[in-house]
Design a protein around this motif. Sequence first.
Motif, PDB file in Angstrom:
ATOM      1  N   ASP A  76       0.873  -1.177   0.000  1.00  0.00           N
ATOM      2  CA  ASP A  76       0.000   0.000   0.000  1.00  0.00           C
ATOM      3  C   ASP A  76       0.906   1.221   0.000  1.00  0.00           C
ATOM      4  O   ASP A  76       1.807   1.329   0.835  1.00  0.00           O
ATOM      5  CB  ASP A  76      -0.901  -0.015   1.234  1.00  0.00           C
ATOM      6  CG  ASP A  76      -1.874   1.151   1.227  1.00  0.00           C
ATOM      7  OD1 ASP A  76      -3.086   0.889   1.233  1.00  0.00           O
ATOM      8  OD2 ASP A  76      -1.433   2.328   1.198  1.00  0.00           O
ATOM      9  N   SER A  77       0.659   2.174  -0.917  1.00  0.00           N
ATOM     10  CA  SER A  77       1.626   3.268  -1.051  1.00  0.00           C
ATOM     11  C   SER A  77       1.638   4.196   0.160  1.00  0.00           C
ATOM     12  O   SER A  77       2.562   4.980   0.312  1.00  0.00           O
ATOM     13  CB  SER A  77       1.402   4.043  -2.346  1.00  0.00           C
ATOM     14  OG  SER A  77       0.043   4.232  -2.561  1.00  0.00           O
ATOM     15  N   PHE A  78       0.614   4.113   1.023  1.00  0.00           N
ATOM     16  CA  PHE A  78       0.607   4.980   2.191  1.00  0.00           C
ATOM     17  C   PHE A  78       1.161   4.301   3.442  1.00  0.00           C
ATOM     18  O   PHE A  78       1.299   4.934   4.484  1.00  0.00           O
ATOM     19  CB  PHE A  78      -0.793   5.544   2.442  1.00  0.00           C
ATOM     20  CG  PHE A  78      -1.114   6.591   1.431  1.00  0.00           C
ATOM     21  CD1 PHE A  78      -0.771   7.915   1.652  1.00  0.00           C
ATOM     22  CD2 PHE A  78      -1.672   6.242   0.211  1.00  0.00           C
ATOM     23  CE1 PHE A  78      -1.007   8.883   0.696  1.00  0.00           C
ATOM     24  CE2 PHE A  78      -1.916   7.207  -0.759  1.00  0.00           C
ATOM     25  CZ  PHE A  78      -1.576   8.530  -0.508  1.00  0.00           C
ATOM     26  N   ALA A  79       1.480   3.017   3.347  1.00  0.00           N
ATOM     27  CA  ALA A  79       1.995   2.304   4.524  1.00  0.00           C
ATOM     28  C   ALA A  79       3.444   2.694   4.823  1.00  0.00           C
ATOM     29  O   ALA A  79       3.841   2.799   5.986  1.00  0.00           O
ATOM     30  CB  ALA A  79       1.872   0.794   4.310  1.00  0.00           C
ATOM     31  N   HIS A  80       4.232   2.896   3.785  1.00  0.00           N
ATOM     32  CA  HIS A  80       5.662   3.229   3.969  1.00  0.00           C
ATOM     33  C   HIS A  80       6.072   4.238   2.905  1.00  0.00           C
ATOM     34  O   HIS A  80       5.676   4.105   1.750  1.00  0.00           O
ATOM     35  CB  HIS A  80       6.548   1.983   3.820  1.00  0.00           C
ATOM     36  CG  HIS A  80       6.212   0.895   4.791  1.00  0.00           C
ATOM     37  ND1 HIS A  80       6.722   0.871   6.071  1.00  0.00           N
ATOM     38  CD2 HIS A  80       5.399  -0.179   4.684  1.00  0.00           C
ATOM     39  CE1 HIS A  80       6.238  -0.178   6.706  1.00  0.00           C
ATOM     40  NE2 HIS A  80       5.426  -0.844   5.895  1.00  0.00           N
TER      41      HIS A  80
END
Length: 345
Positions: A76-80
């Motif tokens: 997920d691009s917002f996880a890290h």
Amino acid sequence: MSPTEPEAAAALRHARARTEALLAPLSDDELVHQISPLQSPLVWDLAHIGYFEELWLLRRATGRRPLAPEYNDLYDSFAHGRAERGALPLLTPEAARAYVAEVRAAVLEVLPELTRENFLVEMVAQHELQHGETMAQTLELGNLPGPPPHGPPDVEASGDVLVEGGPFALGSDDPWAYDNERPQHVVEVAAFRIDRGLVTNAEFAQFVEAEGAALPAHWTRDGQPAPSEPVQHVSFDEAEAYTRWAGKRLPTEPEWEKAVKTLDGELEHARGAVWQWTTSFFEGYPGFRAFPYAEYSEVFFGNGYRVLRGGSWMTDPLVARPTFRNWDLPDRRQIFSGIRCASDV
Ligand SMILES: [Fe+2]
């Protein structure tokens, strides 16, 4: 009219062929290496492409269970943030290829059920094409084998052209358009002039020499830059400084779009050569509604991002539409970003 199922399937196939062509020349080491804190390791982009497709077309559209729950955190691009991704326990290149192939095979099976969700299929195809451009930036930063055509086309046009003042319809209600391009609405734009051609390397070199400005990033990748190619990899701040030096200015976003929509071809390389900085901040249009998820556009509003328009030599024509809005921070220059000047009447 909504894109039809064969169009949607063709867009998916087209995007995958492009991804495969980009990554084929690279070794496993090149795929897993974090080349820059600004960019993900290429193998992350690859598996993330599969993850995004699984999330939207298998899990959300057809209710399938996740193939692997841990991918929510990894891909997920917002996880890290991008800079952290090289240290994550990512899939190997071989496993990432197998994952994206497994997802795609399952998607093609359920595609007939997705006819009402063709916007999502288009979104997934566009997402993959946009990552293709992001991966091409990584290749340039790492001096890795790049994709054809290896750079933007030469600038031949000169002079500028008048854009009449008056109202015009900004944005799109086209079914392929993203939420940030909607809703189409009428804005008043005063008369202005806009250059027919993009700023070239030769022109930018005069500015560098006169003002002692920094050379654009990657200027010397292949030795001297071709003088008549559009300058690229310039930041917003550099672009604005150039226009001031040249006695001109950058266009606003509505000015850019009005010129492209109304002058019909009088602007050379309006789309698909280099992204063109505008002075506009990335914000939602009046009446904006996040669709289908807030993380595509909305979370970036109000954070100082400037809008770029037009598309680069690595932007697929499906993405480089006149209403498409790209955005980045004003000091960023890893993107294929250049300059088209405007001026007051
Ligand atoms: Fe993404």
